[in-house]
Scaffold this active site. Structure first.
Site, short mmCIF file in Angstrom:
data_model
loop_
_atom_site.label_atom_id
_atom_site.label_comp_id
_atom_site.label_asym_id
_atom_site.label_seq_id
_atom_site.Cartn_x
_atom_site.Cartn_y
_atom_site.Cartn_z
N GLU A 52 -12.80 47.65 -70.48
CA GLU A 52 -13.99 46.59 -70.29
C GLU A 52 -15.00 46.81 -71.50
OE1 GLU A 52 -17.62 48.60 -68.46
OE2 GLU A 52 -16.95 47.04 -66.85
N ASP A 109 -10.68 42.38 -65.59
CA ASP A 109 -10.98 41.70 -66.56
C ASP A 109 -11.26 42.92 -68.36
OD1 ASP A 109 -12.43 44.31 -65.70
OD2 ASP A 109 -14.29 43.66 -65.94
#
Length: 332
Positions: A52, A109
């Site tokens: 991330e 993500d």
């Protein structure tokens, strides 16, 4: 006349300094959180690194046209986080540990953010190498994280541990609509449009309790019904705060922003609770600040409050949200 010219020069220099200061968020971010070899340190979490953070910083580097930093970030990410078995990335790196990669799972993500940054970098700097790397990661995400379940196309939070057979666990803050749109434009693969359509439909149903807000982690049952996932508190909190950020980045006029706007409009700006339990309505005993407040301001179109200058008190995550809100505002 000479005095007038001197005054004008001084004024231009002052304006130039002010503009440099106003555009210094990325420099501040690098100074605080980026090591010399390209690792982003999560200062609120024992200086670990994760995909991330690498992805966020790579996006920032592209936007601020800092190719040298981008290359350092990408190099470190490949050397330390790349999983050669599936083309994705190990989600977490713990420095000063005998085994820095203790968990070989990915975080989808983070993978999307890295691929998105590479796609943007390839376009901005006309690099086929970046574009090819992005394409490879996109294909790996589709292969290992995207499934059809309960009547929807969904991206699992990781390749391991989230498909429970009778239900799957989703993290709606991983619904990276603007990245999926760019992937669809790049590859022309229908799966990205399906993810967008399903993600929007799911968010419309993730309205829990009196607040009508989603929570950080959600269970999608095989029959298509939804409920807060039982292994986490049913809170609209530090994960879910990114949902309106990505929605705005995708479409500032999206009606999906309305539940967040309605909730935050109940509070004065500096008295907005940092999180809420959607089932009990209990709120955080502290208020929003830093990046959380920037996302709130973005969602309510109070963009005059948003700048890219970071407060000294902001840790890695707050600073990331702060600069991402700035990017989303400018990118529209």
């Amino acid at each position: 006349m000479k005095l007038l010219r001197t005054s004008m020069i001084l004024l231009m220099l002052a304006l130039g300094c002010a503009q440099a200061s106003a555009a210094d968020g990325w420099s501040t971010f690098k100074t605080r959180f980026m090591t010399s070899d390209g690792r982003i340190q999560d200062t609120g979490n024992n200086n670990v690194s994760h995909t991330e953070g690498q992805g966020y910083a790579m996006l920032m580097a592209v936007w601020y046209n800092d190719r040298s930093s981008f290359d350092g970030l990408w190099r470190w990410t490949q050397q330390h986080l790349k999983n050669p078995q599936n083309g994705l990335f190990y989600w977490k790196y713990t420095p000063d540990s005998a085994k820095p990669i203790a968990d070989t799972n990915n975080a989808s993500d983070g993978d999307v953010l890295i691929a998105w940054a590479l796609l943007k970098a390839g376009k901005k700097w006309h690099s086929q190498v970046y574009l090819d790397a992005s394409d490879q990661i996109q294909r790996a995400i589709i292969s290992h994280n995207v499934i059809a379940f309960g009547g929807y196309t969904v991206m699992l939070p990781g390749s391991q541990g989230f498909n429970k057979t009778s239900y799957v666990v989703l993290n709606p803050s991983y619904f990276l609509f603007p990245a999926w749109r760019d992937f669809a434009s790049r590859s022309h693969l229908k799966v990205w449009d399906n993810l967008i359509d399903s993600g929007m439909s799911l968010l419309a149903k993730m309205r829990f309790g009196e607040t009508d807000l989603p929570v950080d982690w959600v269970a999608l049952n095989a029959d298509g019904t939804l409920a807060p996932a039982t292994d986490w508190p049913p809170r609209f909190s530090y994960d879910a705060i990114r949902i309106p950020l990505y929605l705005y980045w995708y479409d500032p006029q999206s009606l999906q922003l309305v539940p967040f706007q309605r909730f935050w409009m109940n509070f004065s700006r500096l008295q907005t609770p940092a999180w809420i339990d959607v089932m009990s309505n209990s709120r955080a005993p502290y208020v929003m600040a830093g990046g959380l407040l920037a996302v709130r301001d973005l969602t309510l179109n109070e963009t005059g409050n948003i700048s890219d200058r970071l407060d000294d008190s902001e840790d890695y995550y707050s600073s990331s949200l702060h600069l991402l809100a700035w990017l989303a505002m400018k990118d529209r």
